[in-house]
Design an enzyme around this catalytic site. Sequence first.
Site, PDB file in Angstrom:
ATOM      1  N   ILE A   9       0.822  -1.221   0.000  1.00 46.06           N
ATOM      2  CA  ILE A   9       0.000   0.000   0.000  1.00 46.06           C
ATOM      3  C   ILE A   9       0.855   1.271   0.000  1.00 46.06           C
ATOM      4  CG2 ILE A   9      -0.310   0.298   2.507  1.00 46.06           C
ATOM      5  CD1 ILE A   9      -3.370   0.658   1.869  1.00 46.06           C
ATOM      6  N   ASN A  22      -2.443   1.213  15.766  1.00 45.98           N
ATOM      7  CA  ASN A  22      -2.931   0.900  17.121  1.00 45.98           C
ATOM      8  C   ASN A  22      -3.273   2.225  17.802  1.00 45.98           C
ATOM      9  OD1 ASN A  22      -0.529   1.923  18.636  1.00 45.98           O
ATOM     10  ND2 ASN A  22       0.470   0.300  17.461  1.00 45.98           N
ATOM     11  N   ASP A  32       1.306  -0.962   9.409  1.00 43.95           N
ATOM     12  CA  ASP A  32       1.651   0.246  10.181  1.00 43.95           C
ATOM     13  C   ASP A  32       3.160   0.499  10.121  1.00 43.95           C
ATOM     14  OD1 ASP A  32       1.335   2.384  11.904  1.00 43.95           O
ATOM     15  OD2 ASP A  32       1.069   1.161  13.703  1.00 43.95           O
TER      16      ASP A  32
END
Length: 162
Positions: A9, A22, A32
């Site tokens: 991505i 988170n 992340d």
Amino acid sequence: MIEIIQADITTLEVDAIVNAANSSLLGGGGVDGAIHRAAGPELLAHNKTLGGCNVGEVKLAPGFELPAKWIILTVGPVWRGGNEDEADLLSNCYVNSLELALTKSCQHVAFPAISTGIYGYPVEAAAKIAINAMKNYENKFERIIACCFSENDVEIYKKLLS
Ligand code: AR6
């Protein structure tokens, strides 16, 4: 239009990508970690000013060194067996991300398969929720992209979309 692709991505040249973060928003593993590495240290500095994020909610960051203009930060639910409101919370991640993207006039938004990695949400159940939300907003965007990391996830999303 809803597009299902297999990609990292962080490489997508789109108006916004969504991060499965988170609650601290200060980085982690999975997508992340990849987004923090690719966006550069300014992302962490920016996120430190945001005061965290609750499950199902969203915050915004610039794309910094990414080709994407914006990073929409959301926090998916940890899978605890399905009776802890996980489905509604996951749906909120998608809907709130798309609503935030509209306020920034984004024409394309790319999502990872939120919660289906480290957070353990079963992929098919999560993909159903993702696609439902995407369908409800399909007409408001040029492209909503389901950015899968594995070939297996692509197959699951394609089966559900058709
Ligand atoms: N591009 C697209 N998808 C990816 C990429 C990438 N570069 N890397 C991984 N995925 P996960 P979660 C896929 O674990 O379950 C972090 O530590 C991955 O294969 O990244 O919501 C956060 O800080 C999977 O399909 O997110 C949180 O603590 C999907 O992204 C926690 O993990 C989501 O997997 C969040 O867990």
